[in-house]
Design an enzyme around this catalytic site. Structure first.
Site, PDB file in Angstrom:
ATOM      1  N   ARG A   1       0.849  -1.187   0.000  1.00 18.60           N
ATOM      2  CA  ARG A   1       0.000   0.000   0.000  1.00 18.60           C
ATOM      3  C   ARG A   1       0.885   1.237   0.000  1.00 18.60           C
ATOM      4  NH1 ARG A   1      -3.342  -2.658  -1.670  1.00 18.60           N
ATOM      5  NH2 ARG A   1      -5.438  -3.134  -0.908  1.00 18.60           N
TER       6      ARG A   1
ATOM      7  N   GLU B   1       2.781  11.694  -7.930  1.00 14.64           N
ATOM      8  CA  GLU B   1       3.357  12.804  -8.698  1.00 14.64           C
ATOM      9  C   GLU B   1       4.787  13.111  -8.273  1.00 14.64           C
ATOM     10  OE1 GLU B   1       3.696  15.786 -11.460  1.00 14.64           O
ATOM     11  OE2 GLU B   1       1.890  14.572 -11.209  1.00 14.64           O
TER      12      GLU B   1
ATOM     13  N   HIS C   1      -0.137  -0.199  -9.999  1.00 15.19           N
ATOM     14  CA  HIS C   1      -0.836  -1.192  -9.174  1.00 15.19           C
ATOM     15  C   HIS C   1      -1.030  -2.506  -9.942  1.00 15.19           C
ATOM     16  CE1 HIS C   1      -4.063  -1.798  -5.784  1.00 15.19           C
ATOM     17  NE2 HIS C   1      -2.995  -2.561  -5.653  1.00 15.19           N
TER      18      HIS C   1
END
Length: 395
Positions: A231, A259, A272
């Protein structure tokens, strides 16, 4: 007929397990008994009152309002381990990407286009700028030894690495699955100090958010390579970038684009991809479907994130019924429930009771039919959250 609503695209390999004579499955369905979801955001969605279980075809459940579901008696399950091999393989790829600058080398070679016969000579002369290191003989620290972490640890033992793991909450199943060669770290700090490579495999909770920060980075070896496919919030991105600038972290591979990270050539951000294989999607869907079927037909709960694991060894009584009762985990609930059953001359033939934190779950087999009045009497007990009657005819 049980009604199952699917959100997102769920693999047909899983959905085809539903017997169509007992289950209606659709993405647009009224008053569903169950929802199967992948990444759709349910946090602000209005979940129909008919829903009894939500199955997440994947491990993370941060897109589901867990507390609100618990209060309504909605069981939330996930599919831990179903995508573990896909993530494990991406971890190994990430370790190699962090060790050998193959992506930079590929782009450099592409820049030789148009050089014709000179390309082989130019390539040989230029290869020295892309020297990397090997992973064999290096020390890997695995933070979190659940289904994925254990598979990563075992695979890297096979690759000739020294593997140390840290997980204060390791399950018995995960412990049994670990290679004997995996060493146990006494603490997270001890692991961080020894590892050449670190891979994170813990859930993101208020306690683990920002787990890897400036203070913990100071404990790491100079030139450490860090991998986070778990995560994004488990690391503090600004601290990672500062450590890269200082030469403390040699490379960071993340499965969560950000970013601030994109401009740094020592950071590889992936979109992901951890479970993005057809095999993983099939496995997650099949596991989710099997859990929904077991719950709807037998009351069985496995892999729930908000209710205790619970099952009955006996089948649902042919001439009676099974009561599935969710209640607050407070004293005298069982006494009150059994008193209602006794008052209605319902004999209990078998019973299972489990609790988890503030909630409890009961499966009670009775030898005769259960009327609506009995259900209403059970729901009237202060602390009872939900009551469901399962009959053998529904199987």
């Amino acid at each position: 007929m049980f009604k199952i609503q699917t959100l997102n695209k769920i693999s047909p390999e899983g959905l085809n397990l539903f017997p169509r004579d007992k289950y209606e499955v659709a993405s647009d369905i009224n008053n569903p008994d169950a929802i199967i979801v992948r990444s759709a955001d349910l946090l602000n969605a209005e979940i129909p009152s008919s829903v009894k279980i939500i199955a997440r075809a994947g491990a993370g459940t941060n897109n589901i309002p867990i507390q609100a579901c618990t209060e309504k008696g909605i069981v939330v399950v996930n599919t831990p381990g179903a995508n573990a091999n896909a993530v494990k393989e991406l971890v190994i790829l990430s370790m190699l990407l962090a060790s050998r600058p193959v992506m930079d080398a590929r782009e450099w070679v592409r820049g030789l286009a148009g050089k014709g016969d000179e390309i082989p000579t130019l390539a040989e002369k230029g290869k020295s700028q892309f020297v990397g290191c090997e992973i064999q003989g290096k020390t890997l620290g695995v933070i979190g030894l659940g289904a994925i972490g254990a598979m990563v640890a075992n695979a890297c033992v096979g690759l000739g690495m020294n593997v140390i793991g840290y997980d204060p909450f390791i399950s018995i199943e995960a412990a049994w699955s670990l290679s004997r060669a995996v060493q146990r770290a006494e603490s997270l700090d001890a692991l961080l100090a020894k590892a050449d490579y670190i891979t994170i495999h813990t859930p993101q909770t208020p306690e683990t958010k920002g787990l890897i920060n400036a203070d913990r980075i100071r404990l790491m070896k100079k030139g450490v390579r860090l991998i986070n496919l778990a995560r994004g919030g488990l690391v503090v991105n600004s601290d990672i970038l500062a450590a890269i600038d200082e030469g403390k972290i040699a490379a960071y591979i993340s499965d969560f684009a950000d970013e601030a990270m994109l401009a740094n050539n020592k950071v590889v951000c992936l979109p992901h991809l951890g479970a993005s294989t057809p095999e993983a999607e099939d496995n997650c869907a099949k596991m989710a479907v099997k859990q929904v079927m077991a719950f709807m037909e037998e009351g069985t709960i496995t892999n729930s994130v908000n209710f205790p694991k619970c099952r009955m060894d006996e089948p649902v009584p042919q001439n009676g019924a099974r009561l599935a009762i969710a209640n607050k985990n407070v004293p005298n609930m069982i006494g009150q429930i059994t008193s209602v059953l006794a008052a209605n001359k319902l004999n209990i033939s078998s019973m299972a009771n489990q609790n988890r934190n503030d909630v409890a779950y009961n499966l009670i087999d009775v030898e005769t039919h259960v009327s609506g009045d009995v259900v209403n009497s059970l729901l009237a007990i202060d602390g009872v959250i939900a009551v469901r009657v399962i009959s053998a005819e529904a199987e």
